[in-house]
Write a protein that holds these residues in place. Structure first.
Motif, PDB file in Angstrom:
ATOM      1  N   THR A   1       0.849  -1.187   0.000  1.00 18.47           N
ATOM      2  CA  THR A   1       0.000   0.000   0.000  1.00 18.47           C
ATOM      3  C   THR A   1       0.878   1.226   0.000  1.00 18.47           C
ATOM      4  OG1 THR A   1      -0.050   0.203   2.383  1.00 18.47           O
ATOM      5  CG2 THR A   1      -1.724  -1.206   1.399  1.00 18.47           C
ATOM      6  N   ALA A   2       0.331   2.321  -0.465  1.00 16.37           N
ATOM      7  CA  ALA A   2       1.121   3.545  -0.546  1.00 16.37           C
ATOM      8  C   ALA A   2       1.633   3.957   0.822  1.00 16.37           C
ATOM      9  CB  ALA A   2       0.269   4.664  -1.155  1.00 16.37           C
ATOM     10  N   LEU A   3       0.777   3.814   1.839  1.00 16.59           N
ATOM     11  CA  LEU A   3       1.202   4.241   3.168  1.00 16.59           C
ATOM     12  C   LEU A   3       2.314   3.365   3.711  1.00 16.59           C
ATOM     13  CD1 LEU A   3      -2.255   5.075   4.762  1.00 16.59           C
ATOM     14  CD2 LEU A   3      -0.452   6.679   4.166  1.00 16.59           C
ATOM     15  N   ALA A   4       2.242   2.067   3.422  1.00 17.39           N
ATOM     16  CA  ALA A   4       3.281   1.165   3.923  1.00 17.39           C
ATOM     17  C   ALA A   4       4.611   1.467   3.271  1.00 17.39           C
ATOM     18  CB  ALA A   4       2.889  -0.287   3.663  1.00 17.39           C
ATOM     19  N   ILE A   5       4.579   1.737   1.968  1.00 17.07           N
ATOM     20  CA  ILE A   5       5.815   2.082   1.268  1.00 17.07           C
ATOM     21  C   ILE A   5       6.379   3.375   1.831  1.00 17.07           C
ATOM     22  CG2 ILE A   5       6.820   2.728  -0.949  1.00 17.07           C
ATOM     23  CD1 ILE A   5       4.670   1.071  -2.298  1.00 17.07           C
ATOM     24  N   ALA A   6       5.496   4.353   2.004  1.00 15.59           N
ATOM     25  CA  ALA A   6       5.953   5.648   2.500  1.00 15.59           C
ATOM     26  C   ALA A   6       6.583   5.505   3.872  1.00 15.59           C
ATOM     27  CB  ALA A   6       4.780   6.621   2.565  1.00 15.59           C
ATOM     28  N   ALA A   7       5.937   4.721   4.750  1.00 16.41           N
ATOM     29  CA  ALA A   7       6.459   4.563   6.099  1.00 16.41           C
ATOM     30  C   ALA A   7       7.838   3.933   6.084  1.00 16.41           C
ATOM     31  CB  ALA A   7       5.500   3.709   6.926  1.00 16.41           C
ATOM     32  N   THR A   8       8.012   2.933   5.215  1.00 12.76           N
ATOM     33  CA  THR A   8       9.304   2.254   5.121  1.00 12.76           C
ATOM     34  C   THR A   8      10.387   3.193   4.647  1.00 12.76           C
ATOM     35  OG1 THR A   8       8.218   0.164   4.636  1.00 12.76           O
ATOM     36  CG2 THR A   8      10.533   0.346   4.015  1.00 12.76           C
ATOM     37  N   LEU A   9      10.064   3.968   3.611  1.00  7.39           N
ATOM     38  CA  LEU A   9      11.086   4.829   3.027  1.00  7.39           C
ATOM     39  C   LEU A   9      11.379   6.041   3.893  1.00  7.39           C
ATOM     40  CD1 LEU A   9      10.021   4.606  -0.689  1.00  7.39           C
ATOM     41  CD2 LEU A   9      12.009   3.569   0.376  1.00  7.39           C
ATOM     42  N   LEU A  10      10.356   6.549   4.557  1.00  6.25           N
ATOM     43  CA  LEU A  10      10.596   7.679   5.438  1.00  6.25           C
ATOM     44  C   LEU A  10      11.414   7.271   6.647  1.00  6.25           C
ATOM     45  CD1 LEU A  10       7.136   9.443   5.274  1.00  6.25           C
ATOM     46  CD2 LEU A  10       9.314  10.347   4.465  1.00  6.25           C
ATOM     47  N   ALA A  11      11.299   5.970   7.011  1.00  9.88           N
ATOM     48  CA  ALA A  11      12.079   5.480   8.148  1.00  9.88           C
ATOM     49  C   ALA A  11      13.554   5.435   7.807  1.00  9.88           C
ATOM     50  CB  ALA A  11      11.595   4.091   8.545  1.00  9.88           C
ATOM     51  N   GLY A  12      13.881   5.301   6.517  1.00  8.84           N
ATOM     52  CA  GLY A  12      15.293   5.307   6.128  1.00  8.84           C
ATOM     53  C   GLY A  12      15.510   4.667   4.788  1.00  8.84           C
TER      54      GLY A  12
ATOM     55  N   SER B   1      -1.424  11.884   3.095  1.00  5.52           N
ATOM     56  CA  SER B   1      -2.455  12.192   4.083  1.00  5.52           C
ATOM     57  C   SER B   1      -3.181  10.920   4.515  1.00  5.52           C
ATOM     58  CB  SER B   1      -3.455  13.198   3.502  1.00  5.52           C
ATOM     59  OG  SER B   1      -4.130  12.643   2.384  1.00  5.52           O
ATOM     60  N   PRO B   2      -3.755  10.906   5.713  1.00  7.07           N
ATOM     61  CA  PRO B   2      -4.446   9.702   6.207  1.00  7.07           C
ATOM     62  C   PRO B   2      -5.546   9.195   5.284  1.00  7.07           C
ATOM     63  CG  PRO B   2      -4.090  11.244   8.003  1.00  7.07           C
ATOM     64  CD  PRO B   2      -3.691  11.965   6.744  1.00  7.07           C
ATOM     65  N   ASP B   3      -6.200  10.091   4.551  1.00  8.46           N
ATOM     66  CA  ASP B   3      -7.267   9.653   3.648  1.00  8.46           C
ATOM     67  C   ASP B   3      -6.734   9.219   2.284  1.00  8.46           C
ATOM     68  OD1 ASP B   3      -6.595  12.077   2.480  1.00  8.46           O
ATOM     69  OD2 ASP B   3      -8.539  13.039   2.825  1.00  8.46           O
ATOM     70  N   GLY B   4      -5.411   9.305   2.071  1.00  4.70           N
ATOM     71  CA  GLY B   4      -4.812   8.858   0.818  1.00  4.70           C
ATOM     72  C   GLY B   4      -5.033   9.787  -0.354  1.00  4.70           C
ATOM     73  N   LEU B   5      -5.481  10.997  -0.110  1.00  2.00           N
ATOM     74  CA  LEU B   5      -5.822  11.915  -1.200  1.00  2.00           C
ATOM     75  C   LEU B   5      -4.779  12.986  -1.473  1.00  2.00           C
ATOM     76  CD1 LEU B   5      -9.633  12.497  -0.512  1.00  2.00           C
ATOM     77  CD2 LEU B   5      -8.570  10.890  -2.106  1.00  2.00           C
TER      78      LEU B   5
ATOM     79  N   THR C   1     -12.180   4.535  -7.913  1.00  2.00           N
ATOM     80  CA  THR C   1     -12.760   5.545  -7.025  1.00  2.00           C
ATOM     81  C   THR C   1     -13.080   5.002  -5.641  1.00  2.00           C
ATOM     82  OG1 THR C   1     -14.961   5.095  -7.962  1.00  2.00           O
ATOM     83  CG2 THR C   1     -13.721   6.946  -8.879  1.00  2.00           C
ATOM     84  N   THR C   2     -12.761   3.744  -5.379  1.00  2.00           N
ATOM     85  CA  THR C   2     -13.004   3.182  -4.057  1.00  2.00           C
ATOM     86  C   THR C   2     -11.712   3.122  -3.252  1.00  2.00           C
ATOM     87  OG1 THR C   2     -13.854   1.274  -2.827  1.00  2.00           O
ATOM     88  CG2 THR C   2     -12.655   0.809  -4.868  1.00  2.00           C
ATOM     89  N   GLY C   3     -11.858   3.246  -1.972  1.00  2.00           N
ATOM     90  CA  GLY C   3     -10.700   3.108  -1.096  1.00  2.00           C
ATOM     91  C   GLY C   3     -10.610   1.728  -0.477  1.00  2.00           C
ATOM     92  N   GLU C   4     -11.540   0.832  -0.838  1.00  2.00           N
ATOM     93  CA  GLU C   4     -11.580  -0.510  -0.268  1.00  2.00           C
ATOM     94  C   GLU C   4     -10.939  -1.514  -1.221  1.00  2.00           C
ATOM     95  OE1 GLU C   4     -15.379  -1.706   1.244  1.00  2.00           O
ATOM     96  OE2 GLU C   4     -15.960   0.366   1.664  1.00  2.00           O
ATOM     97  N   ALA C   5      -9.886  -2.179  -0.758  1.00  2.00           N
ATOM     98  CA  ALA C   5      -9.124  -3.090  -1.616  1.00  2.00           C
ATOM     99  C   ALA C   5      -9.993  -4.214  -2.170  1.00  2.00           C
ATOM    100  CB  ALA C   5      -7.948  -3.671  -0.838  1.00  2.00           C
ATOM    101  N   LYS C   6     -10.870  -4.777  -1.366  1.00  2.00           N
ATOM    102  CA  LYS C   6     -11.710  -5.889  -1.815  1.00  2.00           C
ATOM    103  C   LYS C   6     -12.655  -5.446  -2.923  1.00  2.00           C
ATOM    104  CE  LYS C   6     -14.454  -9.715   0.063  1.00  2.00           C
ATOM    105  NZ  LYS C   6     -15.630  -9.658  -0.827  1.00  2.00           N
TER     106      LYS C   6
END
Length: 551
Positions: free
Chosen positions: A12-23, A101-105, A490-495
């Protein structure tokens, strides 16, 4: 792409961002230093790689390229906000870091201190200019839809709004780029490493809008290498770019691309030392070359297929399209023609992409969507369409670009249709640029095609065939398909998102405007002295930022 990576799980975008921002530093400096010293001790004096990419590029304008040949070259001379590393994981490029952002937008990118080859700084304004240029209707970028995740991007590209300032891309200052999406899109971050989103130099482009990319003096770039010579139909020569922000990681002095499309000629050039790498060696030589240590077969997230021009008879009849698709023996083609471990394609999206549950494969979840070889059903469908045993079937042709492999596949299918359905088809081959133009203009009956993933997500395959999509090239349109793709985007739900894409793919296969044939692998000729040249499973025919040549 591919008008034709060891695969990583889609993060997910947030997971990638967290990893890369960590170092993003990788190995400790001491370990990196030891590795560099080891490499340097074994390096050849001449650090040059000559790689055959199989065709003369149609263009090097990043807004207009659609093929892997072109993507390979521009990937060496340009760099986006992100770049895939040696392990095919998304890493920092021009962007030092980013926030989502938390909403992914909302995405905020903070740029490095990087320079163009002319010495100017690479700025957030360069990215804003480039992305809005891609969306400008006058540019007619076939890949403009890759930016449709951005707020108002589609409306601007399609002329519904006229003011580019309304597009959700804004340079806050020279080092800060803010991007607003209309809906969450986990694949968006990966797209920032894609060639359509590479920055271009505004001054260079606007000084010579039609030909800026043809001359080393005007092709101002920001990647690991820079263009020094384009010898039409013979070679494209690049040299290391000393202005590149990570120039210390670049070991090659020169990178030369050649455009030879004849397999036998390519093999001769390789065996006589004229080239060091090449894609698609002669299939009859694969076993020998592998035993000699000169061949690698890399994973390839791609599908080989034929397009039908549904605006022309008899291909405006779905029964004809299905009959042709069901009357070829894919297993026989793979065994006797391609011979590189490919899999028969009974759907469009290949294996190797995670589904909503990252532990499950999208293709395995979606399953088989048509019967790959059912002669009785194929004959029945053709008869129902008015061509019993092929009688009365009009004269048609298979179009393919110059390549011995494509010719052999076409010959095998030509013979199968003749024997199995009583249909005679002609074969027509064209040079790469002409072939692409024929597809774009629907100046064909049946056309060979291939599609390589631009990022690790089913959408890189599924959004191709929306109505009037830039890479549709079939004339096909289906409102239910369009709606399913819209739902997925247009959905934020993976399923929900994955279910919508499965629905769209079933519609695509039920109506068969394309005929999947097999899922690729990528055989490469590689001189064993070439080290750390990444053979990616998507995006290009090679990544050379870290490559070097051993003694």
């Amino acid at each position: 792409m591919f008008r034709t990576k060891k695969l990583v799980a889609l993060l997910t975008a947030l997971a990638i961002a967290a990893t890369l921002l960590a170092g993003c530093g990788g190995a400790p400096k001491s370990e990196a230093g030891k590795e560099t010293a080891k490499i340097q001790s074994g390096m050849a004096k001449e650090q040059v790689i000559r790689h055959n990419v199989g065709a003369e590029p149609e263009t090097l304008d990043t807004a207009k390229i659609t093929g892997l040949t072109e993507a390979t070259i521009v990937g060496a001379i340009f760099e986006g906000l992100t770049r895939y590393d040696k392990d095919e994981k998304l890493a920092s490029g021009m962007a030092e870091k980013w926030e989502i952002s938390p909403d992914g937008l909302k995405y905020t990118f903070y740029l490095k201190d990087a320079k163009w080859t002319n010495g100017d700084p690479v700025t957030a304004q360069d990215f804003e200019y480039t992305w809005k240029r891609v969306l400008d209707p006058k540019i007619a970028s076939e890949y403009a839809y890759q930016l449709y995740y951005i707020k108002n991007a589609e409306a601007y590209n399609t002329g519904k709004i006229k003011d580019a300032a309304q597009v959700g891309v804004k340079a806050v200052d020279a080092k800060t780029l803010v991007v607003e999406l209309h809906s969450p899109a986990p694949q968006f971050l990966g797209l920032t490493a894609f060639h359509t989103l590479y920055p271009v130099n505004k001054k260079a482009v606007e000084a010579n809008p039609e030909k800026w990319f043809q001359d080393p003096k005007t092709l101002i770039s920001n990647g690991p290498f820079k263009l020094v010579n384009w010898n039409n139909r013979q070679s494209i020569e690049l040299e290391k770019n000393p202005a590149y922000w990570d120039a210390g990681a670049v070991k090659l002095q020169k990178l030369v691309f050649t455009p030879i499309d004849a397999e036998d000629t390519v093999l001769t050039m390789f065996e006589t030392g004229q080239i060091d790498m090449a894609m698609n060696p002669p299939r009859q030589e694969l076993e020998r070359l592998q035993k000699e240590g000169n061949l690698q077969i890399a994973p390839n997230l791609a599908t080989y297929f034929y397009r039908f021009n549904v605006t022309k008879k008899p291909f405006n009849d779905v029964r004809v399209r299905k009959a042709l698709a069901m009357a070829i023996d894919r297993e026989a083609i793979l065994k006797n023609v391609t011979k590189a471990g490919e899999k028969p394609a009974t759907a469009f999206v290949p294996f190797g992409i995670p589904d909503a549950d990252p532990g499950k494969d999208y293709r395995e979840v979606g399953g088989t969507l048509f019967t790959q070889f059912d002669l009785a059903q194929a004959k029945q469908l053709l008869a129902e369409a008015g061509y019993p045993d092929g009688k009365g079937f009009p004269a048609v042709a298979i179009l393919y670009n110059n390549d011995q492999k494509h010719a052999k596949v076409a010959q095998a299918i030509q013979e199968m249709w003749k024997q199995n359905l009583g249909i005679n088809v002609k074969l027509t081959n064209q040079e790469w640029q002409v072939y692409l133009d024929s597809e774009d203009k629907l100046a064909y009956d049946i056309a060979r095609a291939g599609w390589n993933a631009d990022y690790v997500d089913p959408m890189t395959f599924m959004d191709m065939f929306v109505t009037k999509g830039g890479n549709n090239d079939t004339g096909w349109s289906n409102p239910q398909y369009d709606q399913a793709i819209k739902t997925a985007n247009t959905t934020g739900e993976a399923k929900v998102r994955m279910e919508a894409m499965h629905k769209a793919e079933k519609i695509l296969m039920d109506e068969m405007p394309i005929m999947p044939i097999y899922f690729y692998t990528q055989p490469y000729l590689v001189n064993p002295k070439v080290k750390d040249a990444v053979l990616p499973s998507f995006g290009s025919y090679g990544e050379f930022k870290w490559a070097w040549v051993a003694e």
